[in-house]
Design an enzyme around this catalytic site. Sequence first.
Site, PDB file in Angstrom:
ATOM      1  CG  HIS A   1      -6.725   2.098  15.946  1.00 46.73           C
ATOM      2  ND1 HIS A   1      -6.200   3.256  16.480  1.00 46.73           N
ATOM      3  CD2 HIS A   1      -6.983   2.378  14.652  1.00 46.73           C
ATOM      4  CE1 HIS A   1      -6.145   4.187  15.549  1.00 46.73           C
ATOM      5  NE2 HIS A   1      -6.624   3.681  14.421  1.00 46.73           N
TER       6      HIS A   1
ATOM      7  CG  ASP B   1      -4.922   4.889  19.135  1.00 48.76           C
ATOM      8  OD1 ASP B   1      -5.555   5.748  18.501  1.00 48.76           O
ATOM      9  OD2 ASP B   1      -5.024   3.668  18.904  1.00 48.76           O
TER      10      ASP B   1
ATOM     11  N   GLY C   1       0.861  -1.191   0.000  1.00 44.59           N
ATOM     12  CA  GLY C   1       0.000   0.000   0.000  1.00 44.59           C
ATOM     13  C   GLY C   1       0.891   1.232   0.000  1.00 44.59           C
ATOM     14  CB  ALA C   2       4.477   1.400  -0.914  1.00 42.70           C
TER      15      ALA C   2
HETATM   16  P1  NAD Z   1      -4.963   5.698   0.732  1.00 37.44           P
HETATM   17  O1  NAD Z   1      -6.205   5.431  -0.027  1.00 37.44           O
HETATM   18  O2  NAD Z   1      -4.329   7.029   0.604  1.00 37.44           O
HETATM   19  O3  NAD Z   1      -3.851   4.601   0.377  1.00 37.44           O
HETATM   20  C1  NAD Z   1      -4.134   3.256   0.372  1.00 37.44           C
HETATM   21  C2  NAD Z   1      -3.271   2.593  -0.666  1.00 37.44           C
HETATM   22  O4  NAD Z   1      -3.550   1.200  -0.638  1.00 37.44           O
HETATM   23  C3  NAD Z   1      -3.547   3.082  -2.101  1.00 37.44           C
HETATM   24  O5  NAD Z   1      -2.350   3.493  -2.707  1.00 37.44           O
HETATM   25  C4  NAD Z   1      -4.127   1.859  -2.787  1.00 37.44           C
HETATM   26  O6  NAD Z   1      -3.790   1.765  -4.172  1.00 37.44           O
HETATM   27  C5  NAD Z   1      -3.482   0.758  -1.981  1.00 37.44           C
HETATM   28  N1  NAD Z   1      -4.150  -0.530  -2.103  1.00 37.44           N
HETATM   29  C6  NAD Z   1      -5.460  -0.815  -2.189  1.00 37.44           C
HETATM   30  N2  NAD Z   1      -5.644  -2.131  -2.322  1.00 37.44           N
HETATM   31  C7  NAD Z   1      -4.417  -2.704  -2.299  1.00 37.44           C
HETATM   32  C8  NAD Z   1      -3.936  -4.026  -2.383  1.00 37.44           C
HETATM   33  N3  NAD Z   1      -4.767  -5.052  -2.535  1.00 37.44           N
HETATM   34  N4  NAD Z   1      -2.608  -4.228  -2.318  1.00 37.44           N
HETATM   35  C9  NAD Z   1      -1.752  -3.194  -2.179  1.00 37.44           C
HETATM   36  N5  NAD Z   1      -2.153  -1.911  -2.101  1.00 37.44           N
HETATM   37  C10 NAD Z   1      -3.458  -1.673  -2.156  1.00 37.44           C
HETATM   38  O7  NAD Z   1      -5.284   5.379   2.285  1.00 37.44           O
HETATM   39  P2  NAD Z   1      -4.402   5.766   3.552  1.00 37.44           P
HETATM   40  O8  NAD Z   1      -4.790   7.101   4.037  1.00 37.44           O
HETATM   41  O9  NAD Z   1      -2.973   5.489   3.256  1.00 37.44           O
HETATM   42  O10 NAD Z   1      -4.963   4.695   4.629  1.00 37.44           O
HETATM   43  C11 NAD Z   1      -4.738   3.340   4.459  1.00 37.44           C
HETATM   44  C12 NAD Z   1      -5.392   2.546   5.571  1.00 37.44           C
HETATM   45  O11 NAD Z   1      -4.790   2.840   6.833  1.00 37.44           O
HETATM   46  C13 NAD Z   1      -6.881   2.843   5.756  1.00 37.44           C
HETATM   47  O12 NAD Z   1      -7.578   1.641   5.988  1.00 37.44           O
HETATM   48  C14 NAD Z   1      -6.919   3.710   7.006  1.00 37.44           C
HETATM   49  O13 NAD Z   1      -8.146   3.639   7.666  1.00 37.44           O
HETATM   50  C15 NAD Z   1      -5.807   3.084   7.806  1.00 37.44           C
HETATM   51  N6  NAD Z   1      -5.265   3.908   8.891  1.00 37.44           N
HETATM   52  C16 NAD Z   1      -4.920   3.273  10.049  1.00 37.44           C
HETATM   53  C17 NAD Z   1      -4.377   3.982  11.091  1.00 37.44           C
HETATM   54  C18 NAD Z   1      -3.987   3.288  12.367  1.00 37.44           C
HETATM   55  O14 NAD Z   1      -3.784   3.974  13.382  1.00 37.44           O
HETATM   56  N7  NAD Z   1      -3.816   1.992  12.390  1.00 37.44           N
HETATM   57  C19 NAD Z   1      -4.170   5.369  10.971  1.00 37.44           C
HETATM   58  C20 NAD Z   1      -4.521   5.976   9.780  1.00 37.44           C
HETATM   59  C21 NAD Z   1      -5.087   5.242   8.733  1.00 37.44           C
HETATM   60  C1  LMR Z   2      -6.758   7.243  12.950  1.00 39.47           C
HETATM   61  O1  LMR Z   2      -6.851   6.917  14.134  1.00 39.47           O
HETATM   62  O2  LMR Z   2      -6.433   8.393  12.592  1.00 39.47           O
HETATM   63  C2  LMR Z   2      -6.976   6.191  11.893  1.00 39.47           C
HETATM   64  O3  LMR Z   2      -7.483   5.020  12.427  1.00 39.47           O
HETATM   65  C3  LMR Z   2      -7.751   6.678  10.717  1.00 39.47           C
HETATM   66  C4  LMR Z   2      -9.189   6.945  11.012  1.00 39.47           C
HETATM   67  O4  LMR Z   2     -10.036   6.415  10.286  1.00 39.47           O
HETATM   68  O5  LMR Z   2      -9.478   7.686  11.939  1.00 39.47           O
END
Ligand code: NAD
Ligand code: LMR
Length: 347
Positions: free
Chosen positions: A193, A164, A20-21
């Site tokens: 989370h 968090d 997802g880079a």
């Molecule tokens: P984004 O849409 O900007 O990027 C996601 C990327 O994943 C895209 O480049 C997309 O092409 C790629 N992708 C989709 N399907 C894929 C696959 N099968 N294989 C490889 N790559 C794939 O989203 P983002 O803002 O980077 O967020 C990504 C995820 O992280 C979301 O689910 C978001 O909710 C989560 N997130 C988690 C936390 C946490 O604290 N754990 C914090 C922020 C966001």
């Molecule tokens: C966060 O805590 O910022 C992430 O889990 C993204 C979200 O959906 O809030």
Amino acid sequence: MAQAMGGKEPTKKIKAALLGAAGGIGQPLALLLKQSPHLTDLALFDIAPVVKGVAVDISHISTPSIVTGYDKEDDGLVKALTDADIVVIPAGVPRKPGMSRDDLFNINASIVRDLAQSIASTCPKAFICVISNPVNSTVPIVAEVLKKAGVFDPKRLFGVTTLDILRAQTFSAEIIGQSNASSTFNVPVIGGHSGVTILPLLSQSKPPLKGVSQEQIEALTKRIQFGGDEVVQAKAGAGSATLSMAAAGFRFVERLIDAAFNGKSGVVEDSYILLKADASGSKELLKHTDNVELDYFSVPVELGPEGVKKILPIGELSEYEQTLMKKAVEELKGNIVKGVSFVEAKL
Ligand code: NAD
Ligand code: LMR
């Protein structure tokens, strides 16, 4: 030849694969991982072909790791994962205003499941750090896939809840007028989370939150629990936290590298893990959950060469935190079952 920062080259090979880079988190996290003096290989994978350009761009930075970029063509995922020691997964869709993290389940569950299947067959011994939401369910999904493949090691699977912790440090320091010292604050955040499953233990804050009223504690708790919504609303439809998440993800990976590869002891980080990863640690938690047995929970984890070395006690909870614990446990149970059942039904 590439020189490590500080003029030293890494002595052992450590490869990280970022899935997802090309995304909002993926790109800045790739940039931060490229700053690591310890990584020797950094493989960037995304279904978006621009990932190859991102890899070329980042590869020009003069730090030790060799950067490669792959999309789905020519078995890109397998190539990215081959020989990976650490796999970090921010692949999937982010929230828009009005959505819960659980609303992402329908899309992200299958993305994470499919990536986990490739990990199981290509680099089953890698440490896996799951960022994709809803973390409360995606971590169980990864575990179930690995179990079905017969390669699951609970010590090596982590849900990344470090954002968090960053929020708890920042907002707690702010409330007592010490914002410039936020990085020195130690505030455990346990549970899961999402919303009420996020359980900041402000009563254990170091330094203590002196002079802060119960009303302020409750407001601060809510701010930490719903910090993600603050960003989602401010971005107004253009996604959720990306840059702070990249910083949080990098902090977690750095600490994992220190403990697992660099022989550093006493490395402790809260992370959402399968509690069976350390049976004695999970027993201690039961005291706080009215004996409700949960499989997954974010707990303070001492990291070591195999990943989870030990789950540390969560310590005493204030009366208010005990009420929060009940709500967290109730919601988490459902989130966990949802992830487990998804794999049972769809694999
Ligand atoms: P984004 O849409 O900007 O990027 C996601 C990327 O994943 C895209 O480049 C997309 O092409 C790629 N992708 C989709 N399907 C894929 C696959 N099968 N294989 C490889 N790559 C794939 O989203 P983002 O803002 O980077 O967020 C990504 C995820 O992280 C979301 O689910 C978001 O909710 C989560 N997130 C988690 C936390 C946490 O604290 N754990 C914090 C922020 C966001
Ligand atoms: C966060 O805590 O910022 C992430 O889990 C993204 C979200 O959906 O809030």
